[in-house]
Design an enzyme around this catalytic site. Structure first.
Site, PDB file in Angstrom:
ATOM      1  N   SER A  22       1.050  -1.228   0.190  1.00 15.18           N
ATOM      2  CA  SER A  22       0.160   0.028   0.012  1.00 15.18           C
ATOM      3  C   SER A  22       0.952   1.243   0.007  1.00 15.18           C
ATOM      4  CB  SER A  22      -0.973  -0.191   1.084  1.00 15.18           C
ATOM      5  OG  SER A  22      -1.954   0.856   1.170  1.00 15.18           O
TER       6      SER A  22
ATOM      7  N   HIS B  35      -7.947  -5.115  -0.852  1.00 16.46           N
ATOM      8  CA  HIS B  35      -6.568  -4.851  -0.683  1.00 16.46           C
ATOM      9  C   HIS B  35      -5.983  -5.476   0.335  1.00 16.46           C
ATOM     10  CE1 HIS B  35      -3.897  -1.449  -0.552  1.00 16.46           C
ATOM     11  NE2 HIS B  35      -4.000  -1.148   0.694  1.00 16.46           N
TER      12      HIS B  35
END
Length: 696
Positions: A549, A664
């Protein structure tokens, strides 16, 4: 209620934005599920699996990691809902998971008796949808009716349905909201606050709902009435609730930026603004309004410094009085890293030089007092579950080599061990050191070093360095089973760097790396890397780094700024094209962190580190590995795809793997997660100079 971490995403994957730059030859890869894009993904996946998936170590690691992920010895972390303890659980028999419950008495036994409430594998099979668990919001204090969130393939967007936990069925004709980026809050049995995609113009540029409406049972969603509306360029409108024990409060928030919001209490059709700083965190416990101060706050003739926790009577504050009291002022190396509340207590998680402790605060007889909660040292303490109806709560302690332990604190404050994770890897001979290095501007940067006691400082140790460095998120010690089993147990060294941008030392540590100051974060990381080499813990040939991320962005910058330091760079679910990030999915919500690349003055500093734009032909780069998921609707998979495609066009080798599910993350099922993990650890061992036959 903490400051809103707006890290969710758009309801569905988006095709290429109309503002896509015409000079980007790989922008077509942003069209997530287009045939051409998926053909490219499948080809890259196949190439990676052909090399890494056929290594002898792959199957060994896959089997071991899947066994760990499916272990029935994992701690079943509880969620207190009324008189029952709920838990979401996955194992080999429940690939997608079950939501289940048990009693307090049963949970205290070695083998609790669980009752399945929702079986996602059965639901997925019946409906022909690969559902994953998105959570449940249940109406206090009975917790009989819940809004259950179901996610397709792990994405942040969810379909929401009303569920009855007594009948264990979805409510026929009950509240149902189509798949979207949705927030819901119960007002009462027959009324919800809803923020969702109500149609054109109802979402912000960040992809969040900008309108909160009141929805009455038995009426169509289209008939819901607006109670809060925010501008399109704000991050979003949000709702929530806080049960302070004797009263339940309804909350509304106008998310102005990622770090600023206007807070409201909602009651009898009116939204009353809570007049605190926009960047403050708010908590409610008993009759007290508790405020975490980020910027110095001058109020009532006194200035409260950054990082302090202050409180006052909520009713007095709403009436205009500003007589605040100090709850806690952290010391020079301390920070408040989160709070939770029970019926009477505020539980404060404190980091002291990145070592965790818990304190239990109570407002009584007009003043605040506290006591430390008994817990081990040199690790991380986290509150797992609390209830507004009692003072009993669960918390965990963990560190790099000690298996996570779950504790319960009783009404009288007595703490006892409930569950202990069995050793998932052999930690015999492993030790943990905390060291520090001086960064380019003279700032001391701490880092943890996990290694064998008899480690030789000859530069030959395979070393894996990780960091995050953003969004005021603290990186703290934890028992990572897959790092232990696939890396530490096999002789690798693991390092965790507490670089700026995180929350290890409070708001100042985070803000030191915001926007135009972001290079400090990357300098911190480079300083730790250089120190590991200078001290002969490792060498360039044996040093690998990993981040996801925002940490994936960190890895991309390390690749382009210091390719000479590393032999392996694992870049997971990353941001990489910082010229486009604010136009992709939830990217616009992060401009308070990175800046606005569409503004020339911001792009001037962003352009100096944006990995996609700083990749150069003719430079000797280490062979990197990218991982992402097709269903990541938070950080667009186009970042990893385009960076890999650009490298390919320059003749720079790389590995690429994209799971079709996972949101994610790395996957939804244990098999998906184990596959990605096994591939990445084979990659790391190969790249760090170890002949595959010699790897234990």
């Amino acid at each position: 209620m903490t400051h809103l971490l707006f890290v969710l995403a758009l309801a569905v994957q988006q095709p290429t934005s109309p503002s896509a730059p015409p000079d980007d030859p790989f922008v077509w890869l942003e069209d997530v599920e287009a045939a051409r894009s998926m053909e490219w993904v499948n080809a890259k996946n196949a190439a990676t699996i052909a090399v890494l998936g056929r290594a002898p170590l792959y199957q060994t690691l896959y089997d071991r990691l899947k066994q760990i992920l499916d272990s029935k010895d994992k701690i079943a972390y509880p969620n207190i809902l009324g008189n029952s303890l709920y838990n979401f659980w996955q194992d080999a028999d429940h690939a997608r998971g079950i939501w289940r419950r048990t009693t307090w008495a049963s949970y205290a036994t070695a083998t609790p008796s669980w009752e399945t409430v929702i079986d996602l594998d059965s639901l997925s099979k019946a409906e022909g949808v690969t559902w994953s668990w998105g959570g449940a919001d249940c109406l206090e204090p009975d917790y009989k009716r819940c809004i259950v969130a179901l996610s397709r393939g792990g994405s942040d967007a969810t379909e929401q349905r009303e569920f009855d936990v007594t009948t264990k069925r979805f409510v026929a004709g009950g509240f149902t909201i189509p798949e979207a980026k949705t927030t819901t809050t119960w007002i009462d049995d027959n009324t919800l606050l809803v923020g969702t995609d109500f149609g054109p113009g109802s979402m912000t540029t960040s992809g969040y709902a900008r309108i909160i409406k009141l929805w009455n049972r038995g009426t169509p969603l289209s008939a819901a009435t607006t109670v809060l509306e925010v501008p399109p360029d704000h991050v979003g409108a949000f709702s929530g609730s806080a049960d302070a024990g004797d009263r339940r409060y309804l909350l509304l928030s106008d998310g102005i930026t990622f770090y600023e919001s206007a807070q409201y209490l909602y009651d009898t059709g009116k939204a009353v603004k809570v007049d605190v700083p926009k960047d403050a965190d708010l908590y409610l416990v008993t009759d007290q309004l508790v405020v975490y101060v980020r910027d110095p706050w001058t109020v009532g003739g006194k200035t409260w410094p950054t990082g302090s926790l202050v409180a006052t009577s909520l009713n007095d504050f709403l009436a205009g009085k500003r007589d605040l009291q100090l709850v806690m002022q952290p010391g020079p190396r301390e920070t408040i890293n989160g709070t939770a509340s029970t019926h009477d207590y505020l539980i404060v998680k404190v980091l002291n030089n990145v070592r965790g402790e818990l304190r239990r605060y109570r407002h009584q007889n007009g003043s605040w007092t506290f006591e430390k909660v008994p817990a081990p040292d040199f690790g991380t303490v986290n509150v797992v579950a609390t209830s507004p109806r009692s003072n009993r709560y669960f918390f965990t302690f963990t560190n790099f080599i000690q298996p996570t332990t779950l504790y319960v604190a009783e009404e009288n404050g007595i703490v006892s061990e409930v569950k202990r994770l069995p050793a998932m890897f052999d930690a015999t001979g492993l030790v943990v050191d905390q060291q520090e290095v001086t960064s380019a501007d003279g700032t001391k940067i701490p880092f943890f070093l996990v290694h064998r006691r008899d480690m030789k400082r000859d530069g030959n140790n395979p070393t894996l360095l990780g960091a995050y460095g953003g969004f005021e998120i603290a990186n703290t010690p934890s028992y990572n089973s897959h790092t232990g089993a696939a890396w530490l147990e096999r002789g690798g060294v693991y390092v965790l760097a507490n670089i700026r941008g995180g929350g290890e030392f409070g708001p100042q540590w985070h803000r030191a790396g915001l926007k135009e100051h972001r290079q400090r974060i990357y300098d911190d990381f480079a300083a730790v890397s250089q120190r590991l080499i200078k001290d002969s813990i490792t060498s360039r040939q044996h040093l690998g780094i990993r981040g996801g991320s925002n940490g994936g962005l960190l890895m991309g910058v390390a690749l382009t700024q210091h390719p000479e330091l590393y032999s392996a760079i694992l870049i997971q679910n990353p941001l990489l094209d910082m010229k486009r990030y604010s136009h992709l999915l939830a990217g616009a919500s992060w401009m308070a962190e990175y800046g606005d690349p569409d503004k020339p003055e911001d792009w001037a500093y962003i352009s100096r580190y944006s990995p996609y734009q700083n990749l150069k032909a003719g430079v000797k780069y280490p062979t990197v590995m990218f991982t992402t998921t097709t269903r990541d609707d938070r950080v667009h998979p186009g970042h990893a795809r385009k960076m890999a495609a650009r490298m390919e066009s320059m003749g720079i080798p790389f590995y690429y793997f994209e799971n079709t599910e996972g949101g994610h993350g790395a996957g939804v099922t244990s098999a998906q997660v184990a596959k990605e993990l096994a591939l990445t650890y084979v990659y790391l061992w190969r790249q760090l100079g170890m002949a595959m036959a010699s790897i234990p």
